[in-house]
Design a protein around this motif. Structure first.
Motif, short mmCIF file in Angstrom:
data_model
loop_
_atom_site.label_atom_id
_atom_site.label_comp_id
_atom_site.label_asym_id
_atom_site.label_seq_id
_atom_site.Cartn_x
_atom_site.Cartn_y
_atom_site.Cartn_z
N GLN A 190 0.99 -0.82 0.12
CA GLN A 190 0.28 -0.44 0.40
C GLN A 190 0.97 1.60 0.04
O GLN A 190 0.40 1.79 -0.39
N LEU A 191 2.12 1.18 0.76
CA LEU A 191 3.13 2.43 1.17
C LEU A 191 3.30 2.53 -0.61
O LEU A 191 3.06 4.10 -0.61
N VAL A 192 3.81 1.64 -0.98
CA VAL A 192 4.81 1.87 -2.24
C VAL A 192 3.46 2.21 -3.03
O VAL A 192 3.65 3.52 -3.91
N LYS A 193 2.65 2.28 -3.13
CA LYS A 193 1.25 2.53 -4.54
C LYS A 193 0.93 3.84 -3.64
O LYS A 193 0.78 5.21 -4.77
N GLN A 194 0.68 4.45 -2.61
CA GLN A 194 1.20 5.53 -2.03
C GLN A 194 2.15 6.68 -2.94
O GLN A 194 1.72 7.30 -2.85
N THR A 222 -2.75 5.76 7.16
CA THR A 222 -4.01 6.09 5.97
C THR A 222 -4.91 4.27 6.46
O THR A 222 -4.62 3.71 6.67
N THR A 223 -6.22 5.23 7.06
CA THR A 223 -7.02 3.74 7.47
C THR A 223 -8.21 3.85 5.96
O THR A 223 -9.10 2.76 5.19
N LYS A 224 -8.06 4.99 4.71
CA LYS A 224 -8.58 4.70 3.37
C LYS A 224 -8.26 4.10 3.25
O LYS A 224 -7.16 3.67 2.57
N PRO A 225 -8.89 3.51 1.40
CA PRO A 225 -9.37 2.57 0.82
C PRO A 225 -8.33 2.97 -0.27
O PRO A 225 -7.43 4.39 -0.06
N VAL A 226 -7.41 2.13 -1.16
CA VAL A 226 -6.28 3.16 -1.79
C VAL A 226 -6.85 3.92 -3.38
O VAL A 226 -7.63 3.26 -3.27
N GLY A 227 -6.14 4.93 -3.38
CA GLY A 227 -7.06 5.97 -4.41
C GLY A 227 -6.88 6.88 -3.88
O GLY A 227 -7.86 8.05 -4.19
N LYS A 228 -8.33 6.12 -2.40
CA LYS A 228 -8.38 7.91 -2.11
C LYS A 228 -7.74 8.37 -0.64
O LYS A 228 -7.78 9.34 -0.54
N GLY A 229 -7.63 7.82 0.20
CA GLY A 229 -6.39 8.56 0.89
C GLY A 229 -4.68 8.32 0.60
O GLY A 229 -4.54 7.32 0.50
N THR A 230 -4.05 9.45 1.31
CA THR A 230 -2.51 9.82 0.81
C THR A 230 -1.83 9.64 2.17
O THR A 230 -0.91 8.47 2.25
#
Ligand code: ADP
Length: 578
Positions: free
Chosen positions: A325-329, A526-534
């Motif tokens: 997730q971190l990498v994606k963010q 973040t607890t938000k889904p990928v794409g929504k929260g950074t």
């Protein structure tokens, strides 16, 4: 080369987890299990050895004590007879009445005597006191008689004799008497049996006597009558004093622990034996216990290994997911940054031609109005339309330049411009921007702004960014909990006694889990889904407020709501109390 698909990647990861799991399980099970089993085995070995040693020495002691007791018995009986022979003559004892009187006295000393007889040099039974009729019988050739005449005293084996009943005798022939005569007493086999048998070893241990041919000289409690030949293999010690311990078995194959020793100068063998089961019962119990403990310990070790491995793997999986997730963010964030840079460059590039277009449009407008004033251009419908078009061009140019200005302003966010800021103004600006979102999602916005709140010293754009982010997060939390109705968001601002300005943004959203409170201000949380929260919003807000000398805190209760509190020093020019 074909690209790796998601399924292949997943399979690969699963295989990796499997092999890690195997390795951890192997280490966690075998590393403690091997020393555990080895220590159990060593413990068992030492226990078995020491138990065998203690069983053996116990039997040796029993057989030794028993031998002393039986030999003392014989010594006493022989000295009883010697005493009679010393005290009376052959003639005196040949008289039946006298012999009877002596016998009765003898029985008082020991009930083991069952009869008494006197024999002359020729082996003729001259007098007898007992239950059989033996007077006059000739014993010259009897083994016991010959042995007694040769030695001072003699104890016979069990034999039948004239009476045809198993018995044994003690005969004494003193050298001092001339002519030599023999006094002989039969020993009550029952009394002797009980003397020999009285040994108690464990539940089933027993003692008995055999002669050198293995013929029973006493009854055996576990089976075996006087004069029977035994069905077992007994080992005989090589010399008088030796006590031999060994394990042997009877004809049924049952194993016994033996201790044997010679009695009466290698004539009789005293045997003490105990079934091996009985003798080694504590060992069996220890073996069961060790086995039970090993099984239990093994299960505990294996259980713990599986549980811990499961937890480790679960944690690894979680960390891997977080990492992904971190990498994606990060990728998303860097894209955003690039996009921001591109937008800034783009705005800058557009701005110059816009200025030229604006200048040209102003010039056209001036020329048109000059021509109109000079009467060259007559008032007409076309002229009106031309003027409208020019106004429209001016309006659109100013809109475009507003947009480019905003983009440029946004790209300059990292360079704070510090000034005295009226927070009320910022709040009303932010509220204006968020009104629509609140309205659409049925969120009730409430304000409690103290009118005499002093201004603070900071960057208005950055403060706007902070409040926007806090509003946005609060609205997201509220929407997540209540959907499109029931949400509340209150903004409160006042001056605190220490001279600071406090802004609190309270919502009745989902709240924050206790374990997340610590990570709240860390970047990328973040607890938000990928794409929504950074996961960058709060960390940036924290940094901004900190750089202004203020504080940013949060209190929350899961399922109830959250309050973010911003505290900033008022810009009074005075030194403020923290
Ligand atoms: P993002 O909004 O991109 O996730 P933030 O740093 O702004 O990043 O927020 C981090 C996390 O903090 C959010 O994902 C959310 O879980 C939590 N959070 C922030 N504000 C609130 C709030 N008002 N109520 C509940 N959770 C919140």
């Amino acid at each position: 080369m074909s690209p790796i698909t998601d399924t292949e990647k997943q399979n690969d990861t699963l295989l990796q987890y499997k092999s890690i799991k195997k390795a951890i399980l192997f280490c966690m099970i075998f590393v403690p299990l091997i020393p555990f089993i080895v220590s159990m085995a060593i413990g068992y070995y030492y226990f078995a050895t020491s138990l065998e040693h203690s069983v053996t020495s116990n039997m040796e002691k029993i057989v030794y004590d028993h031998r002393q007791m039986i030999e003392l018995f014989f010594k006493e009986r022989i000295s009883d007879l010697e005493f009679i022979q010393d005290s009376y003559t052959l003639n005196q004892l040949s008289h039946p009445e006298k012999l009877k009187q002596v016998f009765l006295n003898l029985v008082k000393r020991s009930s083991a005597f069952s009869d008494l007889g006197i024999f002359n040099e020729d082996g003729i039974h001259v007098a007898y006191c007992g239950t059989y009729t033996l007077t006059g019988k000739v014993y010259k050739k009897a083994d016991w008689f010959q042995q007694a005449m040769q030695k001072k005293s003699f104890i016979s084996d069990i034999f039948l004799g004239y009476r045809q009943a198993p018995h044994f005798v003690i005969a004494v022939a003193l050298n001092s008497t001339n002519p030599k005569w023999v006094i002989r007493a039969s020993i009550d086999t029952q009394t002797f049996d009980s003397l020999v048998e009285q040994v108690r070893i464990g539940r089933t241990g027993e003692a008995y006597i055999v002669n050198s041919e293995g013929i029973l000289q006493t009854n055996r409690r576990s089976g075996g009558m006087l004069m029977e030949v035994l069905d077992e293999t007994i080992r005989f010690p090589s010399h008088d004093e030796e006590i031999l311990t060994f394990i042997s078995h009877d004809s049924t194959g049952k194993e016994f622990m033996y201790a044997t020793t010679w009695l009466e100068g290698n004539k009789w063998l005293l045997v003490v034996r105990q079934p091996k089961d009985d003798a080694f019962q504590p060992l069996r119990r220890a073996a069961y216990l060790i086995f039970g403990v090993s099984i239990l310990g093994g299960f505990v070790i294996i259980g713990i290994a599986f549980y811990t491995t499961h937890r480790i793997i679960a944690r690894m999986k979680k960390k891997d997911i977080e990492k992904d997730q971190l990498v994606k963010q990060l990728i998303g964030t860097s894209r955003m940054a690039e996009l921001g840079e591109m937008a800034a460059g783009f705005a800058h590039e557009i701005n110059n031609p816009l200025q030229i277009i604006k200048n040209e449009q102003s010039l056209i407008q001036i020329i048109v109005s000059e021509l109109k004033e000079a009467g060259i251009l007559k008032r007409s419908k076309n002229l009106d339309e031309l003027n409208d078009s020019l106004d429209q061009i001016q309006l659109q140019i100013s809109r475009c330049s507003q947009i480019t200005q905003s983009i440029l302003k946004f790209s300059r966010l990292n360079e704070p411009v510090l000034t005295h800021v009226d927070i009320r103004k910022i709040i009303s600006e932010v509220s204006g921007m968020m009104d629509n979102k609140a309205h659409v999602n049925g969120i009730d916005l409430r304000y409690d702004i103290s009118p005499n709140t002093p201004s603070v010293y900071g960057d208005p754009t950055q403060l706007q960014q902070v409040l926007l982010n806090l509003y946005n997060n609060a609205m997201d939390a509220v929407i997540e909990r209540h959907g499109k109705s029931g949400g509340e968001l209150s903004i409160k601002m006042n001056k605190r006694n220490n001279g600071w300005v406090e802004i609190s943004i309270r919502d009745n959203g989902i709240g924050i889990k206790k374990e997340n409170m610590e990570k709240l201000f860390t970047p990328f949380f973040t607890t938000k889904p990928v794409g929504k929260g950074t996961g960058l919003g709060l960390s940036v807000c924290y940094g901004i407020i900190k750089s202004m000398g203020g504080k940013l805190d949060a209190v929350s209760q899961e399922g109830v709501g959250t309050t973010f509190i911003v505290q900033l020093p008022a810009s009074t020019g005075k030194k403020l109390v923290n």
